[in-house]
Design a protein around this motif. Structure first.
Motif, PDB file in Angstrom:
ATOM      1  N   UNK A  44       0.860  -1.175   0.000  1.00 58.71           N
ATOM      2  CA  UNK A  44       0.000   0.000   0.000  1.00 58.71           C
ATOM      3  C   UNK A  44       0.897   1.226   0.000  1.00 58.71           C
TER       4      UNK A  44
ATOM      5  N   UNK B 228      -3.129   0.605  -3.785  1.00 57.27           N
ATOM      6  CA  UNK B 228      -2.130  -0.435  -4.085  1.00 57.27           C
ATOM      7  C   UNK B 228      -0.954   0.140  -4.877  1.00 57.27           C
ATOM      8  N   UNK B 229       0.214  -0.361  -4.594  1.00 53.49           N
ATOM      9  CA  UNK B 229       1.435   0.220  -5.156  1.00 53.49           C
ATOM     10  C   UNK B 229       1.474   0.094  -6.684  1.00 53.49           C
ATOM     11  N   UNK B 230       0.704  -0.844  -7.234  1.00 49.17           N
ATOM     12  CA  UNK B 230       0.629  -0.988  -8.694  1.00 49.17           C
ATOM     13  C   UNK B 230       0.167   0.288  -9.394  1.00 49.17           C
TER      14      UNK B 230
ATOM     15  N   UNK C  92       4.102   4.951  -9.937  1.00 54.52           N
ATOM     16  CA  UNK C  92       5.372   4.808 -10.639  1.00 54.52           C
ATOM     17  C   UNK C  92       6.447   5.397  -9.735  1.00 54.52           C
ATOM     18  N   UNK C  93       7.519   4.631  -9.577  1.00 56.06           N
ATOM     19  CA  UNK C  93       8.629   5.096  -8.747  1.00 56.06           C
ATOM     20  C   UNK C  93       9.439   6.113  -9.536  1.00 56.06           C
ATOM     21  N   UNK C  94       9.732   7.231  -8.931  1.00 56.68           N
ATOM     22  CA  UNK C  94      10.436   8.293  -9.655  1.00 56.68           C
ATOM     23  C   UNK C  94      11.879   8.474  -9.247  1.00 56.68           C
TER      24      UNK C  94
ATOM     25  N   UNK D  48      10.775  10.238  -5.147  1.00 54.95           N
ATOM     26  CA  UNK D  48       9.613  10.642  -5.925  1.00 54.95           C
ATOM     27  C   UNK D  48       8.715   9.440  -6.200  1.00 54.95           C
TER      28      UNK D  48
ATOM     29  N   UNK E 190       4.730   8.653  -8.140  1.00 54.25           N
ATOM     30  CA  UNK E 190       3.715   9.239  -9.023  1.00 54.25           C
ATOM     31  C   UNK E 190       2.483   8.353  -8.986  1.00 54.25           C
TER      32      UNK E 190
ATOM     33  N   UNK F 214      -2.328  11.329 -11.762  1.00 56.37           N
ATOM     34  CA  UNK F 214      -1.255  12.223 -12.178  1.00 56.37           C
ATOM     35  C   UNK F 214      -0.669  13.043 -11.044  1.00 56.37           C
ATOM     36  N   UNK F 215      -0.496  12.418  -9.887  1.00 56.88           N
ATOM     37  CA  UNK F 215       0.018  13.163  -8.741  1.00 56.88           C
ATOM     38  C   UNK F 215       1.460  12.768  -8.424  1.00 56.88           C
ATOM     39  N   UNK F 216       2.350  13.722  -8.500  1.00 57.79           N
ATOM     40  CA  UNK F 216       3.724  13.489  -8.035  1.00 57.79           C
ATOM     41  C   UNK F 216       3.816  13.870  -6.564  1.00 57.79           C
TER      42      UNK F 216
ATOM     43  N   UNK G  17       5.372  17.876  -2.984  1.00 54.30           N
ATOM     44  CA  UNK G  17       6.624  18.635  -3.053  1.00 54.30           C
ATOM     45  C   UNK G  17       6.335  20.116  -2.838  1.00 54.30           C
TER      46      UNK G  17
END
Ligand code: FAD
Lengths: 413, 969, 95
Positions: free
Chosen positions: C3, C13-15, C18-20, C54, C56, C61-63, C81
């Motif tokens: 999570x 869920x982490x799916x 996206x890892x930045x 980071x 996402x 669409x949230x960073x 941020x």
């Protein structure tokens, strides 16, 4: 029945000598400390002892022999890389591996199975051809083949891939092999010990002493050792070691997972890889299907397993081999991969005198074990990078001279 | 087969005697009842030998009947590696044991047992490799000897959907402690799911307390209490296969997987009974006492006729009483403890006229002929050091041995959940030490063995879980006592003649461990890897605990120090089709997909998208079709679906400045209503994307990206907008708009009648952008020239795109309009010398190498990659992308993309694109060449398939229409 | 499935994410030497510890920034941020 087995049986007594022994005490000083008793560290120790007569060496491991990625990988050995630098390097490793059972007098179960990298799009077929052309140029047996030839070699594969992403061709690499990974570590360890190298398991390096830019010793969980040369071969633990000496590298640790099924009678001879489906599979000598997928998508210093991994992997595997639905997955595990941005290793001398790096093995470094043995031994003994590894020096990042292997390394192993 | 071992109906049995089941085993007709497992039905019919072992092909029978061993692994023509002990018997099934040659009884490989002394631990590492040339032969032999079941290449994939589920508390195990935990948590208000891998709930209550009437009532009480709680559901036949981060548990029932998200977990999985190790402890008839009790209580099957019970705890006494209660003659109890059983069970056993031998152990079982069972046991006294006095053996006739010498907590999942365990010398068992948040253990995994205490421990765990969730619960929780000690510290007895098994799956013997340790494999993980104990299908459930004891003794260290092998998912293996589920592979279709399909499009994958590669026409080759499409564009008019391109709207005061930082070029000076080529690098200066930027208004821009980079470019733009703190809004319009590129000399004549904009060259020049309507739908028009003809790229809302496309197609009919695919587009752009990012560039190409310096405006204060490009520019550029031709007269074999450029036996370059130009009638292409060989006119050689060398020459790009006159018509 | 908590959308869920990569402030471009710049481009603080990175949330669409123990894989906190108050660079606990 081979003679050796007869002797075993008839002697009644168990006459096998100890493969590796741990000396009672560590010495105060060694000529070289190798951090990490994985395949790479042990192979380097063996070649230093054998090729350069350097035997006052301590190999330290915080765990046990081969307990890192050496004992966790899926043991695929091949040389069909993309860059000439990579191909030359891995080709030498495959050559050494093919003779290693004899060299170490231990049957490592090195078996040539042939290695498919499947293409599901013309873009990937293009990369295959690039690899094949570079490979052939450097005398590596590798060619692009079409669906019909794939079917002939591996009749069980559903080339329509369930209609999802049909296979349009493959890079076929007959020398692609698998091997008993643990035995590789044991063989090097035994032969290194036999020549006087000392291996200390459950001994962690906790610090590295440097005076005026020259290594002078290491701190360990069992006390300090003096040494003017230190080789770090710790794969997934590299950032911890480089921090001790204060050098920065691009290494990022990400888990790579794998799993095996229950044993089955042999039906799959080849190693099958599909980068588009993010899977690879081979059948071990024990009959298990050994399978993996792509790297976990974020930095993590942990060997935990995830369900998502095995779900995704199996889903795509069944696209290729739909009849495996009733075969059971037995066990999953993971290792910590030391990733580089260009999918090439980082090897050789460093800005710190007497400190040598052997890292950046990511998801592909097991097959380099043998050649790392010879080249790192040379590099440490001569304090000069062996010509095969010169392109892989850490300095390439400062120089913007990366060695791009991504096209041949990701998911490919 | 021999006489039936089925008992008359028993209290609590799991079989339905009204539903007989008929099947065959090894070709012989058998019967059982619904509710039987395959093994219980076979054992009931007198078939004691159910399988052959993995390596030595020794006979094996029922052992745990709990999926803790795989003695009985069957295939039925469809499925393989069926675990007969726990698989419901199927009417009409034809079962066979796996891994035999010539059938179970006459398995030709049974001679392997005689050879076993020639096959010591790790033998295969030390043989077969001299000479190496013979190894492939040996490897084939070894491979076919290994492996269990055979695959069935025709088996159909079962596409069962997976389920998602959630609850407050998941209780794993529906034995007394699990049920008690579930009830307590549910009473506190939690929604609770309690799962058990068995067909019915009850755990030990369903087999171990058969001789205690009071205990039998307990299960009914628990189930009644559970049934009264609507927020508690009990799911049987449900395996908790693996525990994953954040309380995510894979539950598998039948062929289906449910992914359970829970807020707390109670592990109440009980314990796996561990065997005593002695000679021939693997043969049919030697069983775990709990296995025998399962046969007896659940399936009403007599496990043996005259068993010896070897024990070191109260459970063995209960088992003996159980046997006696149905009239089985118990040949005696051999109790390893010098003082025997302290509880009143001792009296009760004596009352049943069962002889007890204190301070003794079984040294060996005496096999029957062919090892198909046993006929006696040799029992010897144990001295104070725990050594057997083998001179003083007593042979006791028996047809079976029921072993109850100890338990190991079924703690695999608990380890996976991050529970830390420590070895309790008091209880000779690993017990939980610290637990992560939301993780609780109850019952025997927690070292609690007495029934009343298990109920209390369950309640404690259930209430603790409720408390953790913030539900009301009593301030003081009940506390259970651990114990009584039920495990012997070392029920392992060496026999010089061997065949004392540690791991039944892998045929690992006690002496193998000893030998391996001598060879230096002296910690638990190395020992595992060398001997393969614990690596078989049952993952060491009844092998690990004894191995650790052996190693501890050999190393003269404690069991705690020795440690256990790492626990990994799955608890039991899981079918792949359950893991894979439905197999869901979405593809993206553009709005025009149905048109493409009905016009013969051959699709190719572009990321998730399906794009027409070309439109097939009957009787025409692929090449001919592509050529026809190219010619239509060059001479009449063609149209390609470009809806897959990324489309991003950038608006706000900082939009122009933002784009100048993102792309290498200038955009603040772009005129409203104009477009410009846009090139994107990453921070290291590598070319990663390109497209077109149009200025819609003072503060509004519209950018396209390549198909594959659409998502990542938008994502990175969003990040940079935040980091740079710029005032703008980004909209990902990729899916909002359909797109089509109308190109060819007649493009304007096709378009003009359908639009309200003035499409003329003067009103709407090359590189212009207009907004208007097309066939009455709002549209954006971009005059771009990737294919090198007069062209209009039209973007319209996705839901109107098909309408617009159809309108253009019918308007174009008079002009010979033809849809064209990606292949024709590649040829067309190649004739113009345009590079495709990712085909003509690779993961390390910088703009200087790609010949794209012209797109870099280095006089800006910043753009992504600028600083790196300045560094790169200081060094000589090593390679350049050049245009080449094989010459108009070339008719030889064609090079392919990625064939290499060879010079004096060295690789110096690579072809990145090549095609026979239908327009110029000559083979043309792009290639990377060394900078010093990149000058126009330089000859070079391409090596093609079969090593043939083909001469080429660097030429000037573009090949076609060098002054771009046709784009500006 | 792990999570991850999106500061806007809550736990998901982490799916969906996206890892930045590690949060790395860009060095002052003109002032940085070529070597410093290359260090920024290629090198990472790859050692274990608390990392600020980071993430996402793709569907929305949230960073945002997550502080994560990258050994235990435990997300300690997540937040948007803030340029005025940027996260600290490198590994280690926030002061
Ligand atoms: C699942 C998986 C599949 C893979 N499949 C393949 C494949 O098919 N083919 C392929 O070529 N490669 C593969 N790889 C990659 C390959 O396993 C590794 O690159 C390779 O084994 C690295 O070997 P090594 O000797 O460098 O490191 P390791 O074997 O990891 O050894 C490093 C050792 O260093 C020790 N150590 C760490 N820190 C310290 C310290 N401070 N003090 C003392 N000791 C320390 C560790 O305990 C460890 O034993 C795979 C990797 C994984 C995880």
């Amino acid at each position: 029945m081979p003679l050796k087995l007869l002797k075993f049986g008839l002697s009644g007594k168990y006459a096998e000598p100890r493969m590796f022994r741990t000396p009672e005490k560590m010495r105060d000083t060694y000529d070289l400390v190798i951090i990490g008793a994985g395949g790479h560290g042990l192979a380097a120790a063996y070649h230093l002892a054998k090729d350069y007569g350097m035997t006052n060496i301590a190999v330290l491991d915080k765990g046990y022999i081969g307990g890192g990625n050496t004992g966790r990988n899926t043991a695929i050995v091949r040389s069909n890389y993309l860059t000439p630098e990579g191909v030359e390097f891995y080709k030498e490793s495959v050559r050494l591996f093919s003779q290693l059972s004899t060299e170490l007098d231990l049957n490592l179960f090195y078996t040539e199975r042939g290695h498919f990298t499947l293409a599901h799009s013309d873009a990937s077929l293009r990369t295959m051809r690039w690899r094949a052309e570079v490979n052939k140029h450097l005398d590596v047996n590798s060619e692009v083949i079409g669906p019909r030839e794939i079917s002939k070699l591996c009749p069980y594969m559903d080339l329509s891939c369930g209609g999802h992403a049909p296979v349009v061709g493959a890079l076929w690499h007959p020398p692609g092999s698998i091997i008993r990974h643990d035995a590789v570590a044991w063989g090097y360890a035994r032969e290194a010990c036999r020549r006087g190298v000392e291996i200390f398991q459950k001994t962690a390096v906790t610090g590295i002493d440097i005076v005026d830019g020259q290594v002078t010793g290491v701190q360990t969980s069992r006390g300090p050792i003096k040494a003017r040369r230190v080789l770090s071969a710790v794969a997934g633990y590299t950032p911890r070691i480089t921090k001790m000496v204060g050098i920065r590298t691009p290494i990022v640790i990400q888990p790579l997972q794998a799993c095996v099924t229950e044993p089955l009678k042999p039906w799959l001879d080849q190693i099958v890889v599909s980068a588009s489906l993010h899977i690879y599979v081979s059948q071990s000598s024990r009959g298990e299907l050994v399978m993996g997928a792509s790297l976990d998508p974020y930095e993590l210093h942990s060997e935990r397993s995830t369900l998502d991994f095995v779900e995704g992997l199996v889903d795509h595997l069944l696209d290729l081999f739909p009849f495996l639905g009733n075969v059971k997955v037995n066990r999953q595990w993971a290792g910590m991969s030391d990733m580089t941005p260009d999918y090439s290793p980082i090897m050789g001398t460093t800005p710190i005198k007497g400190f040598y790096l052997d890292t950046g093995w990511g998801t592909w470094g097991f097959k380099a074990t043998a050649v790392c043995g010879t080249t790192m031994a040379y590099t440490v003994a001569q304090d000069d990078d062996h010509h095969l590894i010169r392109p892989f020096n850490l300095s390439r990042f400062g120089d913007y001279t990366l060695v791009g292997e991504k096209g041949a390394a990701s998911v490919g192993h | 087969m021999s006489e039936s071992k089925r008992l008359p109906p028993q209290f609590g049995e799991w079989i339905d005697r009204g539903s007989p089941v008929r099947f065959t085993f090894e070709g012989a007709a058998c019967e059982g009842f619904a509710g039987d497992t395959v093994s219980s039905a076979l054992h009931a019919g007198g078939a004691l030998m159910l399988g052959r072992s993995f390596k030595y092909h020794r006979p094996r029978g029922v052992h745990s009947l709990a999926n803790h061993d795989v003695n009985a692994m069957f295939e039925d023509g469809t499925d393989t590696n069926i675990r007969a002990d726990v698989t419901a018997v199927r009417d009409g099934a034809e079962y066979r044991a796996v891994n035999t040659v010539g059938g179970l009884a006459n398995d030709r490989l049974r001679i392997m047992d005689a050879f076993s002394r020639f096959l010591p631990v790790g033998f295969y590492y030390k043989t077969f490799h001299r000479p190496m040339s013979l190894f492939p032969f040996w490897e084939r032999q070894l491979r076919s000897a290994a492996g269990l079941g055979k695959i069935d290449g025709n088996h159909k994939r079962n596409r069962t959907p997976k389920r998602y589920d959630w609850c407050d508390v998941l209780v794993i195990g529906a034995g007394p402690s699990g049920l008690s935990a579930a009830i307590a948590a549910a009473r506190a208000g939690a929604s609770v799911v309690c799962v058990d891998e068995n067909a019915r709930p009850g755990g030990t209550l369903s087999y171990a307390y058969g001789s205690e009437p009071a205990a039998q009532g307990r299960l009914d009480e628990l189930l009644k209490a559970a049934a009264s709680l609507p927020n508690l559901s009990i799911r049987c036949n449900t395996l908790a296969a693996g525990y994953y981060a954040d309380h995510w548990v894979a539950l598998v029932d039948g062929g289906k997987m449910t992914k359970m998200r829970t807020r707390a977990v109670v592990f109440a999985q009980g314990a796996a009974e561990q065997p005593s190790v002695f000679r021939h402890n693997d043969l049919p008839g030697v069983m775990l006492a709990s296995g025998a009790q399962r046969l007896l209580r659940r399936y009403s099957v007599r496990p043996f006729e005259s068993p010896l019970v070897v024990t070191a705890n109260a459970d063995g006494y209960r088992a003996a009483l159980d046997f006696a209660s149905i009239g089985i003659h118990v040949a005696g109890i051999v109790d390893l403890r010098p003082d025997g059983e302290p509880s009143d069970l001792d009296e009760r056993v004596k009352a049943a006229h069962i002889t007890i031998h204190h301070g003794q152990a079984v040294y060996e079982a005496v096999p029957r002929d062919g090892l198909v069972g046993i006929k006696a046991a040799v029992v010897c006294p144990l001295d104070k050091q725990g050594e057997l006095d083998t001179d003083d053996g007593l042979t006791i006739a028996c047809d079976g041995i029921a072993m109850s010498v100890g338990w190991a907590g079924a703690d695999g999942l608990l380890y996976q959940a991050g529970g830390r365990m420590k070895y309790s010398d008091e209880f000779e068992q690993f017990v939980p030490e610290t637990m992560p948040a939301g993780v609780f253990a109850a019952g025997r995994v927690n070292g609690v063995f007495a029934l009343d205490q298990k109920l209390i421990d369950g309640e404690r765990a259930g209430l603790s879980a409720a408390k953790y969730l913030g539900l009301s619960s009593p301030s003081t929780l009940p506390e259970a006592r651990r114990g009584p000690r039920s495990t012997h510290p070392y029920p392992i007895f060496y026999h010089p003649k061997g065949k004392a098994f540690i791991d039944l799956d892998e045929d690992v013997q006690l002496k193998d461990l000893v030998n391996a340790e001598t060879e230096g494999f002296d910690n638990i993980e190395l020992l595992k890897r060398y001997t393969t104990f614990g690596m078989g299908p049952s993952q060491g459930k009844i092998a690990n605990a004894n191995t650790v004891r052996v190693l501890a003794r050999l190393r003269k260290q404690s069991v705690g120090e020795t440690g256990v092998p790492t626990s990994r998912p799955f608890w039991h293996p899981v079918r792949m089709d359950a893991l894979a589920g439905r197999g869901f592979h979405p593809h993206r279709h553009t709005p025009m997909h149905s048109f493409h399909e009905s016009h013969g499009a051959v699709f190719m994958l572009a990321g998730d998208w399906q794009r027409p590669a070309y439109y097939a026409r009957p009787g025409r080759s692929r090449e001919e079709c592509i050529t026809t499409e190219v010619e239509a564009v060059r001479h009449q008019v063609g149209m390609i679906d470009v809806g897959t391109l990324g489309k991003i709207e950038i608006s706000g005061p900082d939009a122009g400045a933002f784009l100048e930082r993102i792309y290498t070029g200038r955009f603040t000076n772009l005129k409203v209503g104009s477009t410009r080529y846009a090139l994107m690098c990453d921070e290291s200066g590598v070319v990663i994307d390109d497209g077109v930027v149009a200025r819609l208004g003072e503060d509004r821009f519209y950018a396209t990206t390549t198909t594959s980079a659409a998502a990542s470019v938008y994502r990175e733009m969003q990040r940079y907008a935040i980091v740079w703190g710029m005032n703008l809004t980004l909209v990902n319009a990729t899916g909002l708009y359909g797109g089509m590129n109308l190109a060819g000399p007649f493009a304007r004549r096709v378009l003009q009648p359908l639009t309200d904009i003035d499409a003329s060259e003067t009103a709407f020049p090359y590189m212009g952008m207009r907004e208007g309507t097309l066939a009455d739908v709002p549209a954006r028009f971009l005059r771009v020239g990737f294919v090198g003809e007069l062209g209009y790229e039209v973007h319209v809302p996705a839901n109107c795109a098909k309408h617009a496309w159809d309108a253009l197609v019918s308007a174009g009919g008079a002009f010979g309009i033809r849809p064209f695919g990606v292949e024709a587009q590649r040829v067309l752009r190649l004739e113009k010398g345009h590079a495709i990012v990712s085909q003509d560039t690779d993961g390390l190409t910088n703009p200087f190498e790609a010949g794209m310096e012209w797109a870099i405006k280095d006089d800006k204060p910043f753009f992504i990659g600028q600083r790196s490009l300045r560094i790169i520019k200081k060094r000589p550029i090593a390679r350049r992308l050049v245009a080449f031709s094989l010459g108009a007269g070339y008719h030889g074999n064609m090079p392919k993309e990625c064939h290499l450029v060879i010079d004096h036996g060295k690789i110096i370059g690579r072809v990145t694109s090549i095609a026979i130009s239908p327009t110029l009638h000559e083979p043309i292409g792009l290639a990377f060449m060394p900078a010093e060989k990149a000058a126009v006119g330089t000859p070079f050689s391409i090596r093609i398939d079969d090593g043939e060398m083909v001469a080429a020459r660097v030429v000037k790009a573009p090949f076609y229409d060098p002054h771009a006159a046709r784009q500006k018509m | 499935m792990k999570i991850m908590t999106c500061p806007i959308n809550g736990p998901r869920p982490v799916q969906e994410f996206v890892y930045g990569g590690e949060y790395r402030p860009m060095p002052d471009e003109p002032a940085a030497s070529d070597a410093q710049w290359a260090d920024y481009i290629f090198n990472r603080s790859g050692e274990p510890g608390l990392s600020r990175e980071w993430w996402y949330h793709a569907p929305s669409g949230t960073w945002f920034i997550a502080e994560r123990d990258n050994v235990k894989d435990v997300v300690l906190k997540t937040y948007l941020f803030d340029r005025a108050n940027p996260p600290r660079a490198g590994k280690g606990a926030t002061p």
